[in-house]
Enzyme design. Structure first.
Site, PDB file in Angstrom:
ATOM      1  N   CYS A   1      13.156   1.179   2.616  1.00  0.00           N
ATOM      2  CA  CYS A   1      11.906   1.689   1.895  1.00  0.00           C
ATOM      3  C   CYS A   1      12.065   2.608   0.879  1.00  0.00           C
ATOM      4  O   CYS A   1      11.163   3.059   0.048  1.00  0.00           O
ATOM      5  CB  CYS A   1      10.945   2.339   2.852  1.00  0.00           C
ATOM      6  SG  CYS A   1      11.198   3.879   3.790  1.00  0.00           S
TER       7      CYS A   1
ATOM      8  N   ASP B   1      13.270   5.685   1.262  1.00  0.00           N
ATOM      9  CA  ASP B   1      13.536   7.380   1.280  1.00  0.00           C
ATOM     10  C   ASP B   1      13.830   7.569   2.695  1.00  0.00           C
ATOM     11  O   ASP B   1      13.578   7.133   3.579  1.00  0.00           O
ATOM     12  CB  ASP B   1      11.738   7.710   1.381  1.00  0.00           C
ATOM     13  CG  ASP B   1      11.066   7.459  -0.031  1.00  0.00           C
ATOM     14  OD1 ASP B   1      11.201   8.343  -0.905  1.00  0.00           O
ATOM     15  OD2 ASP B   1       9.809   6.972  -0.026  1.00  0.00           O
TER      16      ASP B   1
ATOM     17  N   CYS C   1      12.384   9.053  -4.186  1.00  0.00           N
ATOM     18  CA  CYS C   1      11.770   9.210  -5.657  1.00  0.00           C
ATOM     19  C   CYS C   1      11.161  10.664  -5.792  1.00  0.00           C
ATOM     20  O   CYS C   1      11.432  11.462  -4.770  1.00  0.00           O
ATOM     21  CB  CYS C   1      10.424   8.163  -5.716  1.00  0.00           C
ATOM     22  SG  CYS C   1       9.143   8.605  -4.497  1.00  0.00           S
TER      23      CYS C   1
ATOM     24  N   CYS D   1       4.319   6.193   1.830  1.00  0.00           N
ATOM     25  CA  CYS D   1       5.779   5.921   1.943  1.00  0.00           C
ATOM     26  C   CYS D   1       6.843   6.975   1.500  1.00  0.00           C
ATOM     27  O   CYS D   1       7.654   7.148   2.147  1.00  0.00           O
ATOM     28  CB  CYS D   1       6.356   4.812   0.953  1.00  0.00           C
ATOM     29  SG  CYS D   1       5.755   5.307  -0.892  1.00  0.00           S
TER      30      CYS D   1
END
Lengths: 405, 122
Positions: free
Chosen positions: B33, B35, B58, B102
């Site tokens: 994903c 992260d 991110c 997320c």
């Protein structure tokens, strides 16, 4: 802070000459091109001139050019319109796993509606095996759709050879040439292409206009009904100013393409060589053969860091680029192109695309080469994947799942 | 799309790094994903004396990690367990909707680290 735009594959600024040519069509030349009176006549002539300009860039005839609103519309129209026109002749489409969503999702939609689609795989450098393509052809195959060049990696596909295969088997051939037009020589006759799609805003025309080349005799059911415009192939009052702009942009592209290719290629190569030399554990995404990549595109992954955070870090220095990470694509999955190329998952999240344009300067490339090594290192120092396992006090499970470059 | 506070914590993240003699370490997220967050704790007398983080992810992931370390320092274990992902996002004046599910895992990482501390220190 100086702004450095290296995202030309996303969109380009409108060229001043293009804007200049468009402005009268928002003012005194406001007529509807379908009208018989003076206001309409003047405008209709401008559209036909633009049609000639677009046709000339592709070595097509003007009657084979249909103006649309964007590349996605063109791809939808080419694929759906062809299949509907060929209903009863077959229900099989061949495309690739690395197409733009405008093609991929159109094919997926058709799959739900009873069509069979073959998504050809690519190798780890994103290259297509044409033997696979020919082997996928069945007596049901009615359409082959392969992009001219890939938007993420810049890989150029062997369109002439694919065109020859399609012709040999009497199969309609569509190519999404949105990234290729303006950067590469395009000759629809030589390439045996039946349907080709281009987009205005990738070549210095505004957003909201594109065109599709439809080879004479290629039957196609329109996507939009409701008017006789574009020889009954696309209903709706034309985007006159946009079409005029697209024509001028194509004329400029025809005149400047070779010179611009060299200029962008020199700068891209400098960027590529510089980054690969300066930053350890970096991976090039796409074919290493630069003659088979767009002259303006560089896609690289930096191990241990995520793409969106790198974009933000570059943005702090005024540098605009793009990423194939899930975060920047707005989905939970990283880029399907990286996936198709078997790029390891954290590297896919890290894939970063620099795409240069005719306006890019050497000074800008120098700035990127100055800024990027430190930006990458800053994020690596924050990353739990970096130097993972090297310190004995850290028990680390994740690094086992992360393949080193 | 990001608030000024998110940009501040992304640009100048607090408490980045690891703690050599940490007595609690927690990790959440996964590579697919995009992260991964790792939190290191130094707990003394039931109070979080020091927190450090390392994050692959991110801008939102880095900012929430930074924020949760600021929020956790000085808190008792019980107080820190009350911190939620929602509270971290609110302290940053909010996150874009698509980031909420997320990249907003920092409190989970903190709770994992506390769990690890409790297991090791009964």
């Amino acid at each position: 802070m100086k702004q450095i735009y290296l995202d030309y594959n996303a969109t380009t600024p409108v060229r001043p000459e293009v804007l200049e040519a468009m402005l009268p069509f928002y003012k005194e030349q406001f007529g509807n091109p379908s009208s018989v009176h003076w206001a309409g006549r003047a405008v209709a002539g401008a559209i036909e001139k633009a049609r000639e300009q677009v046709a000339a860039l592709l070595n097509a005839s003007p009657a084979e050019i249909v103006f649309v609103s964007c590349g996605s519309e063109g791809d939808n129209m080419a694929i759906k319109g062809t299949l509907e026109a060929l209903k009863g002749k077959g229900n099989h489409i061949i495309t690739t796993a690395v197409e733009h969503p405008a093609v991929l999702e159109t094919c997926q939609y058709l799959e739900k509606n009873g069509y069979d689609v073959t998504y050809l795989p690519v190798d780890c450098d994103g290259r297509l095996n044409l033997e696979d393509l020919e082997a996928a052809i069945t007596d049901q195959t009615v359409l082959i759709s392969v992009m001219w060049a890939n938007n993420e990696t810049g890989n150029i596909y062997r369109i002439e050879e694919i065109g020859a295969i399609a012709k040999k088997h009497n199969i309609r051939f569509h190519t999404d040439a949105v990234q290729a037009v303006g950067k590469l020589p395009i000759d629809v006759q030589k390439a045996n292409v039946d349907l080709l799609v281009l987009s205005g805003h990738k070549i210095g025309a505004p957003k909201g206009v594109g065109a599709i080349y439809v080879r004479r005799g290629s039957r196609m059911v329109p996507l939009l009904h409701g008017g006789h415009q574009e020889r009954n192939r696309r209903a709706g009052t034309q985007n006159v100013a946009g079409i005029v702009g697209l024509g001028v942009a194509c004329e400029i592209a025809a005149a400047e393409r070779e010179e611009v290719y060299q200029r962008m290629r020199t700068l891209r190569d400098k960027l590529e060589d510089g980054l690969l030399a300066q930053i350890p554990e970096i991976k090039l995404n796409g074919t290493p053969d630069r003659d088979h990549r767009l002259p303006n595109t560089l896609n690289v992954s930096f191990a241990y860091i995520e793409g969106e955070s790198l974009l933000m870090n570059m943005d702090m220095h005024g540098i605009a680029a793009s990423s194939g990470s899930a975060c920047s694509s707005g989905s939970l999955e990283p880029s399907h192109v990286m996936g198709a190329m078997c790029v390891e998952i954290t590297l896919a999240h890290s894939s970063t695309r620099f795409s240069l344009g005719p306006e890019t300067t050497e000074e800008e490339i120098d700035t990127v080469l100055e800024v990027l090594p430190a930006a990458v290192q800053r994020l690596r120092d924050m990353s739990p994947l970096y130097n993972c396992g090297k310190s004995s006090s850290e028990a680390c499970l994740i690094c086992e799942t992360v393949r080193r470059i | 799309m990001y608030t000024d506070k998110v940009m501040d914590h992304f640009t100048n993240p607090r408490n980045v790094g690891s703690i050599d003699d940490a007595n609690g370490v927690g990790e959440v997220g996964n590579a697919s994903c995009g992260d991964i967050m790792k939190i290191y704790l130094k707990v003394e007398d039931n109070i979080i004396k020091d927190v450090k983080f390392k994050t692959f992810g991110c801008g939102a992931a880095i900012a929430t990690s930074s924020m949760v370390t600021e929020m956790a320092i000085g808190k008792t274990i019980e107080e820190a367990l009350e911190l939620s992902n929602q509270a971290v996002a609110e302290a940053l004046d909010g996150l874009p909707a698509k980031k909420m599910h997320c990249s907003n895992l920092a409190a989970d990482a903190l709770h994992e680290a506390i769990k690890n501390y409790k297991e090791a220190n009964g």
